[in-house]
Design a protein around this motif. Structure first.
Motif, PDB file in Angstrom:
ATOM      1  N   VAL A   1       0.757  -1.170  -0.209  1.00  0.00           N
ATOM      2  CA  VAL A   1      -0.084   0.103  -0.033  1.00  0.00           C
ATOM      3  C   VAL A   1       0.884   1.328  -0.113  1.00  0.00           C
ATOM      4  O   VAL A   1       1.834   1.465   0.707  1.00  0.00           O
ATOM      5  N   ARG A   2       0.785   2.350  -1.199  1.00  0.00           N
ATOM      6  CA  ARG A   2       1.332   3.463  -1.170  1.00  0.00           C
ATOM      7  C   ARG A   2       0.573   4.574  -0.552  1.00  0.00           C
ATOM      8  O   ARG A   2      -0.316   4.671  -1.024  1.00  0.00           O
ATOM      9  N   VAL A   3       1.066   5.109   0.392  1.00  0.00           N
ATOM     10  CA  VAL A   3       0.406   6.372   0.914  1.00  0.00           C
ATOM     11  C   VAL A   3       1.357   7.400   0.895  1.00  0.00           C
ATOM     12  O   VAL A   3       2.438   7.547   1.276  1.00  0.00           O
ATOM     13  N   GLY A   4       1.202   8.209  -0.496  1.00  0.00           N
ATOM     14  CA  GLY A   4       2.078   9.330  -0.818  1.00  0.00           C
ATOM     15  C   GLY A   4       3.204   8.625  -1.362  1.00  0.00           C
ATOM     16  O   GLY A   4       3.330   7.581  -2.181  1.00  0.00           O
TER      17      GLY A   4
ATOM     18  N   LEU B   1      -0.085   2.614   9.779  1.00  0.00           N
ATOM     19  CA  LEU B   1       0.712   3.804   9.146  1.00  0.00           C
ATOM     20  C   LEU B   1       2.094   3.997  10.168  1.00  0.00           C
ATOM     21  O   LEU B   1       3.028   4.709   9.440  1.00  0.00           O
ATOM     22  N   ALA B   2       2.117   3.413  11.158  1.00  0.00           N
ATOM     23  CA  ALA B   2       3.299   3.855  12.104  1.00  0.00           C
ATOM     24  C   ALA B   2       4.527   3.055  11.349  1.00  0.00           C
ATOM     25  O   ALA B   2       4.263   1.892  10.708  1.00  0.00           O
ATOM     26  N   GLY B   3       5.737   3.802  11.326  1.00  0.00           N
ATOM     27  CA  GLY B   3       6.598   3.199  10.532  1.00  0.00           C
ATOM     28  C   GLY B   3       6.835   3.627   9.429  1.00  0.00           C
ATOM     29  O   GLY B   3       7.785   3.373   8.545  1.00  0.00           O
ATOM     30  N   GLY B   4       5.932   4.421   8.628  1.00  0.00           N
ATOM     31  CA  GLY B   4       6.082   5.207   7.350  1.00  0.00           C
ATOM     32  C   GLY B   4       7.088   6.259   7.446  1.00  0.00           C
ATOM     33  O   GLY B   4       6.793   7.250   7.747  1.00  0.00           O
ATOM     34  N   ALA B   5       8.469   6.081   7.247  1.00  0.00           N
ATOM     35  CA  ALA B   5       9.486   7.094   7.497  1.00  0.00           C
ATOM     36  C   ALA B   5       9.112   8.334   6.610  1.00  0.00           C
ATOM     37  O   ALA B   5       9.622   9.629   7.050  1.00  0.00           O
ATOM     38  N   GLN B   6       8.824   7.941   5.261  1.00  0.00           N
ATOM     39  CA  GLN B   6       8.495   9.394   4.449  1.00  0.00           C
ATOM     40  C   GLN B   6       7.024   9.836   4.424  1.00  0.00           C
ATOM     41  O   GLN B   6       6.589  10.709   3.683  1.00  0.00           O
ATOM     42  N   LEU B   7       6.137   9.194   5.384  1.00  0.00           N
ATOM     43  CA  LEU B   7       4.735   9.696   5.479  1.00  0.00           C
ATOM     44  C   LEU B   7       4.886  11.246   5.825  1.00  0.00           C
ATOM     45  O   LEU B   7       5.413  11.744   6.599  1.00  0.00           O
ATOM     46  N   ARG B   8       4.002  12.183   4.830  1.00  0.00           N
ATOM     47  CA  ARG B   8       3.681  13.354   5.320  1.00  0.00           C
ATOM     48  C   ARG B   8       2.194  13.811   5.636  1.00  0.00           C
ATOM     49  O   ARG B   8       1.313  13.129   5.432  1.00  0.00           O
ATOM     50  N   ALA B   9       2.396  15.035   6.278  1.00  0.00           N
ATOM     51  CA  ALA B   9       0.881  15.609   6.665  1.00  0.00           C
ATOM     52  C   ALA B   9       0.190  16.046   5.395  1.00  0.00           C
ATOM     53  O   ALA B   9       0.836  16.452   4.471  1.00  0.00           O
ATOM     54  N   GLY B  10      -0.936  15.929   5.260  1.00  0.00           N
ATOM     55  CA  GLY B  10      -1.877  16.719   4.236  1.00  0.00           C
ATOM     56  C   GLY B  10      -2.530  15.501   3.625  1.00  0.00           C
ATOM     57  O   GLY B  10      -2.439  14.495   3.936  1.00  0.00           O
ATOM     58  N   LEU B  11      -3.196  16.044   2.397  1.00  0.00           N
ATOM     59  CA  LEU B  11      -3.745  15.212   1.625  1.00  0.00           C
ATOM     60  C   LEU B  11      -2.809  14.372   0.731  1.00  0.00           C
ATOM     61  O   LEU B  11      -1.994  14.675   0.058  1.00  0.00           O
ATOM     62  N   GLN B  12      -2.843  12.830   0.840  1.00  0.00           N
ATOM     63  CA  GLN B  12      -2.121  12.009   0.333  1.00  0.00           C
ATOM     64  C   GLN B  12      -2.845  10.741  -0.514  1.00  0.00           C
ATOM     65  O   GLN B  12      -3.973  10.484  -0.138  1.00  0.00           O
ATOM     66  N   PRO B  13      -2.387  10.485  -1.565  1.00  0.00           N
ATOM     67  CA  PRO B  13      -2.988   9.424  -2.315  1.00  0.00           C
ATOM     68  C   PRO B  13      -2.715   8.193  -1.920  1.00  0.00           C
ATOM     69  O   PRO B  13      -1.551   7.836  -1.526  1.00  0.00           O
ATOM     70  N   VAL B  14      -3.517   7.361  -1.858  1.00  0.00           N
ATOM     71  CA  VAL B  14      -3.395   5.990  -1.401  1.00  0.00           C
ATOM     72  C   VAL B  14      -3.536   4.922  -2.570  1.00  0.00           C
ATOM     73  O   VAL B  14      -4.680   5.250  -3.260  1.00  0.00           O
ATOM     74  N   VAL B  15      -2.533   4.007  -2.855  1.00  0.00           N
ATOM     75  CA  VAL B  15      -2.876   3.107  -3.952  1.00  0.00           C
ATOM     76  C   VAL B  15      -2.363   1.754  -3.485  1.00  0.00           C
ATOM     77  O   VAL B  15      -1.390   1.684  -2.480  1.00  0.00           O
TER      78      VAL B  15
END
Length: 411
Positions: free
Chosen positions: A247-250, A270-284
């Protein structure tokens, strides 16, 4: 494939094809290759190649010419081009010479739309004869090309034809026709390609094509609650499980929970997503196929439609005499729009919103001058919230609904 002489060989072949036919139509008529704005006093047909273009049919046939690291030549680069010609007809108009030459040319190119190997061989033979005609074409290899060159009409509207003639400065219009020769496949002769290694063991994997589809992506604990870095994202849809599923979140790739094997719903922490950013993110949702004997080698598969999810930051606040500093648990991009909201502790209404100056780089910390009392904001304690591209950090409340943190005291 052909060497660089193929372009000139096509023009010479057209000249060789038309010469006997136009001279039979009009005695003494010749065929020459020149600019269309050059004046000729004698009767004849001028062949002028005014532009080239990539052949739309063949341009996607070529495989990558080098290995993935770019060091080894696997196949010589090839470029398929189309040659666009303007044919003009010269002679005495009162004797209808241009029209007679036009008719002979149209009939000849309709009857012989292919520049065959015999015609190209004649051009090559003339290049080596004594005296030679186009001696520089002696080394052409167009006759050995895998596919023949076809010549077909390239009709233009009156407006397009007038624009073409406008490029010839102060040149009167001549009776003309436009043709295109394609495809001429050019190949660089330098370098020796290295053959691909042989197939030692064929592997065949068969599966149905089923593209994953996302219908919703919500907080698994409470669909009405915002999604934060500590949340578990619940994705509902169809065909969500592949041989391997990510699963790609951003820009962050996450692995769904191992125990969740359903095809219509998967959960991903979502914990552990080092590149996870705040704001609207696409989920694929992306699938990988496992090809060959178990456990198999992963290969690229289908990806789902993207669904937007607002990921809210969680912040801690540090206040000194002059500065209000907010630290986010998620990365804030330098191009994102960031504001700080001061909230009424009882109602949660925004009493003041302060824009954060543009960030110099991605960061997790923003700082701004400590707010002071003013119109609409008397001295006292207020809730603080960080807003990143519309994603507002949550606040905590007590049993009566009063905001208990994070807080800032406005003097």
């Amino acid at each position: 494939m052909s060497n660089f002489l193929a372009v000139a060989t096509v023009s010479a072949s057209l000249q060789r094809l038309l010469t006997p036919r136009v001279s039979a139509a009009v005695g003494g008529a010749e065929v020459w290759v020149d600019r269309s704005d050059v004046k000729h006093q004698k009767s004849g047909v001028n062949i002028y190649m005014y532009k080239t273009s990539l052949d739309s049919v063949s341009r996607n046939e070529e495989l990558p010419g080098r290995t993935s690291d770019g060091t080894t030549l696997r196949a010589r680069p090839r470029v398929p081009v189309s040659l666009h010609y303007l044919l003009t007809f010269h002679g005495r108009d009162d004797e209808l010479v241009p029209q007679r030459l036009l008719g002979a040319t149209l009939a000849a190119l309709h009857t012989h739309p292919i520049l065959g190997t015999d015609l190209i061989a004649q051009v090559t033979a003339e290049a080596t004869a004594q005296p030679p005609t186009h001696a520089y074409l002696a080394l052409t290899d167009l006759a050995d090309a895998d596919e023949v060159v076809r010549v077909s009409p390239d009709p233009m509207s009156l407006d397009e034809l007038s624009k073409l003639w406008s490029v010839f400065f102060q040149s009167p219009y001549q009776l003309s026709a436009t043709y295109v020769a394609s495809a001429v496949r050019l190949e660089e002769s330098s370098g020796t390609p290295v053959e691909a290694p042989p197939v030692l063991q064929p592997r065949l994997t068969v599966r149905g094509l089923l593209r994953p589809t996302i219908l919703s992506a919500l907080n698994a604990a409470d669909p009405r609650a915002p999604v934060a870095s500590t949340s578990v994202l619940r994705i509902a849809g169809s065909g969500l499980r592949g041989d391997r599923t990510v699963v790609r979140v951003g820009a962050t790739e996450l692995t769904p929970a191992a125990a969740d094997t359903g095809a219509t719903s998967i959960s991903v922490p979502l914990a552990g997503g080092a590149q996870l950013r705040a704001g609207l993110q696409p989920v694929v949702v992306a699938h990988q196929w496992l090809v060959g004997d178990a456990p198999g080698e992963p290969r690229g598969g289908e990806t789902s439609n993207p669904v937007g999810v607002v990921v809210v930051p969680q912040v801690s606040v540090n206040v000194n005499a002059t500065t209000l500093t907010l630290t986010s648990d998620l990365t804030i991009g330098r191009t994102q729009q960031v504001t700080v909201a001061l909230l009424d502790r009882t109602t949660g209404a925004t009493l003041r919103q302060v824009d954060v100056p543009p960030l110099a780089a991605d960061t997790t910390t923003v700082a701004l001058p400590r707010p002071s009392a003013g119109p609409g904001l008397p001295a006292g304690q207020y809730g603080v919230s960080l807003v990143v591209d519309g994603a507002q950090s949550p606040v905590t409340r007590n049993a009566s609904g009063t905001i208990t943190g994070p807080l800032v005291t406005v003097p």
